[in-house]
Design a protein around this motif. Structure first.
Motif, PDB file in Angstrom:
ATOM      1  N   PRO A 104       0.823  -1.222   0.000  1.00 27.53           N
ATOM      2  CA  PRO A 104       0.000   0.000   0.000  1.00 27.53           C
ATOM      3  C   PRO A 104       0.855   1.270   0.000  1.00 27.53           C
ATOM      4  CG  PRO A 104      -0.603  -1.426   1.838  1.00 27.53           C
ATOM      5  CD  PRO A 104       0.538  -2.075   1.150  1.00 27.53           C
ATOM      6  N   ALA A 105       1.912   1.264   0.806  1.00 24.78           N
ATOM      7  CA  ALA A 105       2.762   2.450   0.889  1.00 24.78           C
ATOM      8  C   ALA A 105       3.376   2.754  -0.468  1.00 24.78           C
ATOM      9  CB  ALA A 105       3.852   2.237   1.937  1.00 24.78           C
ATOM     10  N   TYR A 107       2.250   1.879  -3.374  1.00 23.12           N
ATOM     11  CA  TYR A 107       1.188   2.341  -4.278  1.00 23.12           C
ATOM     12  C   TYR A 107       0.965   3.833  -4.082  1.00 23.12           C
ATOM     13  CZ  TYR A 107      -3.381   3.442  -6.063  1.00 23.12           C
ATOM     14  OH  TYR A 107      -4.409   4.066  -6.705  1.00 23.12           O
ATOM     15  N   VAL A 109       2.946   6.144  -2.875  1.00 23.03           N
ATOM     16  CA  VAL A 109       4.053   6.969  -3.332  1.00 23.03           C
ATOM     17  C   VAL A 109       4.097   7.031  -4.854  1.00 23.03           C
ATOM     18  CG1 VAL A 109       6.555   7.193  -3.370  1.00 23.03           C
ATOM     19  CG2 VAL A 109       5.413   6.521  -1.285  1.00 23.03           C
ATOM     20  N   LEU A 121       9.657   9.135   1.307  1.00 21.64           N
ATOM     21  CA  LEU A 121      10.609   8.269   0.615  1.00 21.64           C
ATOM     22  C   LEU A 121      11.987   8.334   1.232  1.00 21.64           C
ATOM     23  CD1 LEU A 121      10.065   8.362  -3.221  1.00 21.64           C
ATOM     24  CD2 LEU A 121      10.152   6.389  -1.711  1.00 21.64           C
ATOM     25  N   ILE A 124      12.111   6.715   4.661  1.00 24.41           N
ATOM     26  CA  ILE A 124      12.212   5.266   4.564  1.00 24.41           C
ATOM     27  C   ILE A 124      13.628   4.845   4.168  1.00 24.41           C
ATOM     28  CG2 ILE A 124      11.514   3.317   3.117  1.00 24.41           C
ATOM     29  CD1 ILE A 124       9.532   3.819   5.215  1.00 24.41           C
ATOM     30  N   LEU A 125      14.211   5.596   3.238  1.00 24.30           N
ATOM     31  CA  LEU A 125      15.558   5.250   2.810  1.00 24.30           C
ATOM     32  C   LEU A 125      16.520   5.336   3.984  1.00 24.30           C
ATOM     33  CD1 LEU A 125      17.341   4.521   0.381  1.00 24.30           C
ATOM     34  CD2 LEU A 125      17.891   6.930   0.217  1.00 24.30           C
ATOM     35  N   GLN A 164      11.514  -2.752   4.985  1.00 23.02           N
ATOM     36  CA  GLN A 164      10.602  -1.777   4.398  1.00 23.02           C
ATOM     37  C   GLN A 164      11.287  -0.928   3.346  1.00 23.02           C
ATOM     38  OE1 GLN A 164       7.125  -1.454   4.903  1.00 23.02           O
ATOM     39  NE2 GLN A 164       7.802  -3.450   5.601  1.00 23.02           N
ATOM     40  N   ALA A 165      12.459  -0.425   3.668  1.00 21.08           N
ATOM     41  CA  ALA A 165      13.141   0.488   2.753  1.00 21.08           C
ATOM     42  C   ALA A 165      13.323  -0.140   1.381  1.00 21.08           C
ATOM     43  CB  ALA A 165      14.490   0.901   3.326  1.00 21.08           C
ATOM     44  N   PHE A 166      13.927  -1.304   1.383  1.00 24.44           N
ATOM     45  CA  PHE A 166      14.182  -1.951   0.109  1.00 24.44           C
ATOM     46  C   PHE A 166      12.885  -2.239  -0.626  1.00 24.44           C
ATOM     47  CE2 PHE A 166      17.053  -4.132  -2.668  1.00 24.44           C
ATOM     48  CZ  PHE A 166      16.264  -5.066  -3.296  1.00 24.44           C
ATOM     49  N   ILE A 168       9.819  -0.921  -0.314  1.00 22.87           N
ATOM     50  CA  ILE A 168       9.058   0.240  -0.775  1.00 22.87           C
ATOM     51  C   ILE A 168       9.743   0.898  -1.965  1.00 22.87           C
ATOM     52  CG2 ILE A 168       8.308   2.573  -0.168  1.00 22.87           C
ATOM     53  CD1 ILE A 168       7.605   1.540   2.569  1.00 22.87           C
ATOM     54  N   TRP A 169      11.039   1.072  -1.871  1.00 19.58           N
ATOM     55  CA  TRP A 169      11.744   1.712  -2.990  1.00 19.58           C
ATOM     56  C   TRP A 169      11.627   0.880  -4.252  1.00 19.58           C
ATOM     57  CZ3 TRP A 169      15.415   5.904  -3.674  1.00 19.58           C
ATOM     58  CH2 TRP A 169      15.232   6.895  -2.693  1.00 19.58           C
ATOM     59  N   LEU A 170      11.770  -0.390  -4.104  1.00 19.41           N
ATOM     60  CA  LEU A 170      11.719  -1.256  -5.272  1.00 19.41           C
ATOM     61  C   LEU A 170      10.321  -1.281  -5.877  1.00 19.41           C
ATOM     62  CD1 LEU A 170      14.104  -2.687  -6.362  1.00 19.41           C
ATOM     63  CD2 LEU A 170      13.351  -4.770  -5.277  1.00 19.41           C
ATOM     64  N   THR A 172       7.906   0.831  -5.466  1.00 18.70           N
ATOM     65  CA  THR A 172       7.574   2.148  -6.009  1.00 18.70           C
ATOM     66  C   THR A 172       8.165   2.300  -7.398  1.00 18.70           C
ATOM     67  OG1 THR A 172       7.625   3.071  -3.785  1.00 18.70           O
ATOM     68  CG2 THR A 172       7.661   4.624  -5.606  1.00 18.70           C
ATOM     69  N   GLY A 173       9.380   1.893  -7.539  1.00 14.71           N
ATOM     70  CA  GLY A 173      10.050   1.967  -8.834  1.00 14.71           C
ATOM     71  C   GLY A 173       9.310   1.192  -9.900  1.00 14.71           C
TER      72      GLY A 173
END
Lengths: 289, 303, 413
Positions: A104-105, A107, A109, A121, A124-125, A164-166, A168-170, A172-173
């Motif tokens: 969801p996060a 999505y 972003v 973002l 999270i990073l 989470q960081a990995f 979400i970033w992935l 999102t990308g």
């Protein structure tokens, strides 16, 4: 759909270029794979050696005696089946929780231009910038405070947070690289946002989701420091701790260690082979139309 | 993230319904990382300004003393440079090799499934075990690397890989590259697979050759994933602990240490939590600066 | 299902999950007292042994349950520090020299009050003494080991030489058998793994000490410098030392010796046992550490201790006592290839081919000083030795700097 070829090329052009392409591919892929597989070959060969063939100089390639018995013995030495189960619980639990929370996060972003988007973002990073070593003592105290030491949930929740960081970033990308129009078209047609996401975006983003699942699963399957610190009872030991049964203070039982390590990699490889077809998408064809 | 730097809405005051949806979506993630990561980290950061006892508990305020003591350590500069060398020396080759590999694996060819399965092996094995294995392989006398090089007639006498930082550090970087390639490749591959066929078809029809397609279509569309993978790799490798800890453990005299292994030694062997906390703050600042710089560099073209 | 309903469902699940996190306790209570025992992993024989002993103990003491946590040496300090920090120490801990620090910090329960004279007398006196700090007994010796100079008998026979007794003989022997790059005379692992052992061999042999009577670090004394220069010459002047000395740890160096590429090295009594399974053809002999000015031998003791915060100290002590009862202790040391700490076990095992010859050396073994800040201190000295031998700093300067730093920053003297 894969790569550069379509059926519209003529067969002749296809033939020659294809050949050159294959040669290039093999020239690149084979050397790298050989280097990668080298230690694993050694691992497997060592796992079949008896103890007196391991420290020889110069070393042998092939075992002089094949000791299949090593693979039988290890189940006796430590509670291997038990450790496999625990590893599975940690890995699957973490993967499910992570995806559940990160999807969801990601999505939001990727698709919604909300205030604080960049801030979130980067926030999270930032969590990725801390090795567990830095926070292990505070984390342990927190788990003790919540009476969660020696529980599955302490591990799963902690692992999910660190992933989470990995994730979400992935995610999102990957979401971002799929054009918005597809969902928007569906929503205009009367679909709810949730439905559009579930039925359109997620299937299209399967390769990305699969890559994330693999990453998180493997991370959790192989993690050591956190589970080593939080867990003090061998009932909850995963393989990473169980493997230490073969690394003593003065002696490492290399052959057994290699046998267990090899077995440890198998479930991951199997998982990968099962879902790697998803890394191949081919679902975009015709979707835009 | 095609418009990453554009984060402002038109309406400045009221929270729209869509925004509400976004915030709800973020909530679980935010709660999770705040509770598990931010809370302990902030505690650690605060504690870097305090003197601590042998078990990490705060004793009394010490201002910048921990940082002063850290910078006074002779070996700190060396450890810092090692860390840069380690990170760049691993990230750059990993990215290049993974990119090439992922482009190759993006095609159908005989043995592709098998290749992907092999690729996954270094990733599937725990880093600690891989490191142990490589420590054994790189031993000057009973290790297989020398045996292999010998059989291929590349060397005549055994190389004592681990005897000196000049050879041990590059050897460990090599191990790290091998270990990092799989997940980088898979991540890039997933990115490649998301590029719609239609774009390639259109280019074909327009008569573009392969190189043009690569540079005009593939790479630009991969930019986002590429940025993510490089940044995450950088951060991940910067903090990579097991390889060095298992293979050389910083020997001799911290000369093969990077910041994270040095931090571990200070925290749990010296029990100097003051310096350890200061090191965490420094690490964070360095990584933050890198991320911001890198994002700016990569995205300033777009505007 | 509408979007809203799904969201609500998610929130409920998350809420329940977090409730469980907060309120669910760990482990059941019941009438039994549970004692937590953190044991160190020595080999693949360790876990089965403790499991057997615990089963027998619980039979005899039905109201006590023992929770076993086996921890490997590489990470034990990290875990115990974390536990202590969170006030979650186990009831019983099995560990090494760090025991002195815990005693010094007031974390350990003095055991004198739990032991009667006859129990005390069961132990080999020098070993019992190494658990005494500031007049109180904090640790009971779990097992012991002694060091010796091991040599490859075949190589020595071929060269026609006798194993060395003095430092001078030692150098001569090295030169006689050295044949780089195929064969190195001496393995000298001085790394942060256990470099303090090798430093002790040279330091004590030269008549030096780690600390003086006031607890100040004196590795930079004349004897200390002599010891360092001796090691340095072995590497640079005589070139008889295996090249990986500053990185390859003692265990890996042992393996090189097992693969017959090194002629001599100093290590512990369990070496022949390991070597036997890995290279049955290797013939190993041993002699005491060669004498320069003094003859000494290094002994190492690992201990069992009880934390003050334990709520079941009586039960914990009963468990420890149980370990020394019957033949348990003897069984453990024999399985691990280590040396016994009780007189009874020592006499039973005196005729054991692997352990017997080393048991004799125990009563005269010298132990490391009881220094609460031992670990950081030795790390600094090891680094000084490494840097000096590598030629990056002058030996005297390296030692003086290290001693100054240790005394000022680590020991606070």
């Amino acid at each position: 759909m894969h790569g550069f070829y379509t059926e519209q090329r003529t067969k002749m052009k296809l033939g020659l270029e294809r050949k050159i392409n294959f040669i290039l591919i093999y020239a690149v892929v084979i050397p790298i794979l050989l280097i990668i597989i080298f230690p694993f070959l050694v691992m497997v060969l060592t796992s079949l050696k008896p103890s007196d063939e391991i420290y020889v100089s110069p070393p042998y390639w092939l075992p002089k005696k094949l000791l299949y018995k090593n693979y039988v013995d290890i189940w006796r030495y430590v509670r291997l089946a038990h450790y496999f189960t625990n590893s599975g619980i940690y890995a699957i639990g973490t993967t499910v929780l992570t995806i559940f929370v990160a999807l969801p996060a990601s999505y939001a972003v990727a698709r919604i231009n909300f205030r604080g988007r960049m801030a979130f973002l980067f926030l999270i990073l930032v969590t990725q910038m801390f090795s567990p070593i830095v926070v292990i003592i505070s984390l342990y105290k927190m788990m003790a405070f919540y009476h969660s030491l020696n529980t599955y949930r302490s591990i799963i929740i902690t692992y999910a947070a660190f992933n989470q960081a990995f994730s979400i970033w992935l995610l999102t990308g990957y979401f971002s690289s799929i054009p918005k129009d597809i969902e928007e078209a569906a929503m205009i047609d009367g679909c709810s946002r949730f439905s559009a996401v579930l039925r359109i975006l997620i299937p299209l983003a399967k390769p990305g989701i699969v890559a994330t699942v693999i990453f998180v699963f493997i991370w959790a399957w192989n993690e050591f420091l956190i589970v080593f610190t939080f867990i003090s009872t061998d009932k909850l030991w995963p393989l990473t701790l169980g493997i230490y049964g073969f690394i003593g203070k003065y002696k490492i039982l290399w052959n057994y260690l290699m046998a267990v390590s090899f077995l440890t990699t198998l479930p991951v490889v199997v998982l990968f082979l099962l879902i790697e077809k998803q890394l191949v998408s081919g679902l975009t064809a015709g979707a835009i139309k | 993230m095609n418009d990453m730097r554009n984060g402002y809405l038109v309406k400045a005051t009221k929270i729209t319904r869509t925004e509400k949806v976004a915030y709800v979506c973020l909530l679980p993630s935010l709660v999770l990382v705040t509770a598990v990561i931010f809370y302990p980290v902030i505690k650690t950061f605060i504690s870097s300004f305090f003197a601590m006892d042998l078990y990490g508990n705060i004793e009394h305020f010490a201002g910048l003393n921990n940082f002063k003591r850290l910078f006074k350590e002779d070996i700190f500069i060396r450890v810092f440079i090692n860390t840069l060398y380690w990170t760049l020396g691993m990230v750059v080759p990993t990215i290049i090799i993974s990119l090439i590999l992922s482009l190759a694996l993006n095609n159908r060819f005989f043995g592709r499934k098998f290749s992907r399965a092999i690729l996954i092996l270094p990733w599937a094995a725990s880093i600690m075990i891989s490191a142990l294995l490589w420590r054994w392989l790189f031993n000057g006398e009973y290790g297989m690397v020398n045996r292999l090089l010998h059989d291929l007639h590349i060397i005549k006498n055994n190389i004592h890989w681990l005897a000196s930082p000049k050879t041990s550090f590059p050897a460990m970087i090599f191990v790290g590259i091998i270990i990092s390639i799989p997940f980088t490749t898979v991540t890039l591959l997933a990115g490649l697979q998301s590029i719609p066929d239609e774009l390639y078809e259109a280019a074909r029809v327009d008569g573009a050759n392969k190189i043009k397609v690569l540079f005009k279509i593939t790479l630009p569309l991969l930019k986002t994933v590429f940025f993510i993978v490089t940044t995450l790799n950088f951060i991940y490798i910067f903090n990579s602990f097991p390889i060095i800890w298992v293979i050389t453990r910083g020997n001799p005299a911290n000369q093969t240490d990077i910041i994270i292994t040095y931090l571990y030694e200070k925290a749990f062997l010296y029990q100097d939590f003051g310096i350890a906390s200061a090191l965490s703050v420094i690490t964070f600042l360095l990584l933050l600066i890198f991320s911001v710089l890198y994002a700016w560099l990569l995205y300033r073209a777009e505007d | 299902m509408s979007k809203k309903r799904i969201l609500v469902l998610i929130l409920v699940v998350v809420f329940l999950f977090s409730l469980q996190l907060v309120f669910a306790g760990g482990g059941g209570k019941g009438k039994k007292a549970t004692i937590k025992f953190m044991a160190a992993l020595y080999s693949d024989a360790t876990t089965p042994f403790w499991n057997d002993l615990i089963a027998a103990f619980e039979k005899e003491y039905p109201n006590v349950h023992v929770d076993l946590d086996i921890v490997n040496w590489d990470n034990v300090y990290q875990k115990t520090t974390t536990l202590i920090s969170a006030k979650q120490e186990p009831d019983i801990l099995n560990t090494d020299t760090i025991m002195v620090q815990y005693a010094d910090q007031g974390l350990l329960e003095p055991l004198d009050g739990y032991m009667d004279e006859s129990f005390k007398n069961e132990f080999i006196p020098s070993l019992l003494k190494s658990g005494v700090y500031n007049g109180k007994t904090y640790g009971l010796p779990l097992l012991a080991s002694v060091r010796a100079l091991f040599y490859n008998e075949d190589v020595f026979e071929k060269a026609g030489i006798e194993p060395p007794e003095t430092a001078e003989d030692f150098v001569k022997a090295c030169l006689a058998i050295n044949n780089p790059p195929d064969f190195y005379a001496f393995g000298m692992p001085i790394t942060n793994f256990e470099g303090q052992a090798y430093i002790s061999y040279f330091l004590w042999s030269a008549g030096g000490r780690w600390e003086d009577e006031n607890g100040r670090c004196v590795v930079n004394s004349e004897a200390g410098l002599r010891a360092l220069n001796f090691a340095k010459d072995l590497v640079n002047k005589y070139k008889v030392v295996y090249p990986g000395w500053s990185t390859v740890n003692r265990d890996d160096t042992q393996k090189v010796m097992i693969s017959e590429k090194i002629g001599m090295m100093m290590t512990a009594n369990f070496f022949p046992t390991i070597a036997k399974s890995e290279n049955p053809d290797l013939r190993l002999g041993f002699v005491p550490i060669p004498k320069d000015r003094e003859q000494s031998n290094l002994g190492i003791v690992d201990s069992l201790m009880i934390f003050k915060r334990s709520e079941h100290k009586e039960d914990a002590f009963n468990f420890i006592k149980f370990y020394y009862s019957g033949k348990w202790h003897e069984r453990f040391v024999k399985a691990e290839g280590m040396l016994p700490a009780t007189k009874e076990a020592a006499s039973d095992l005196a005729s054991d081919p692997d352990l017997g010859p080393f048991i004799k050396l125990l009563p005269n073994a010298k132990f490391w000083p009881l220094e609460p800040r031992w670990e950081p201190m030795v790390l600094e000295v090891i680094k000084a030795w490494q840097i000096a031998i590598l030629g990056q700093k002058d030996p005297k300067e390296a030692l003086d700097d290290a001693a100054a730093k240790i005394n000022k920053e680590i020991l606070g003297k």
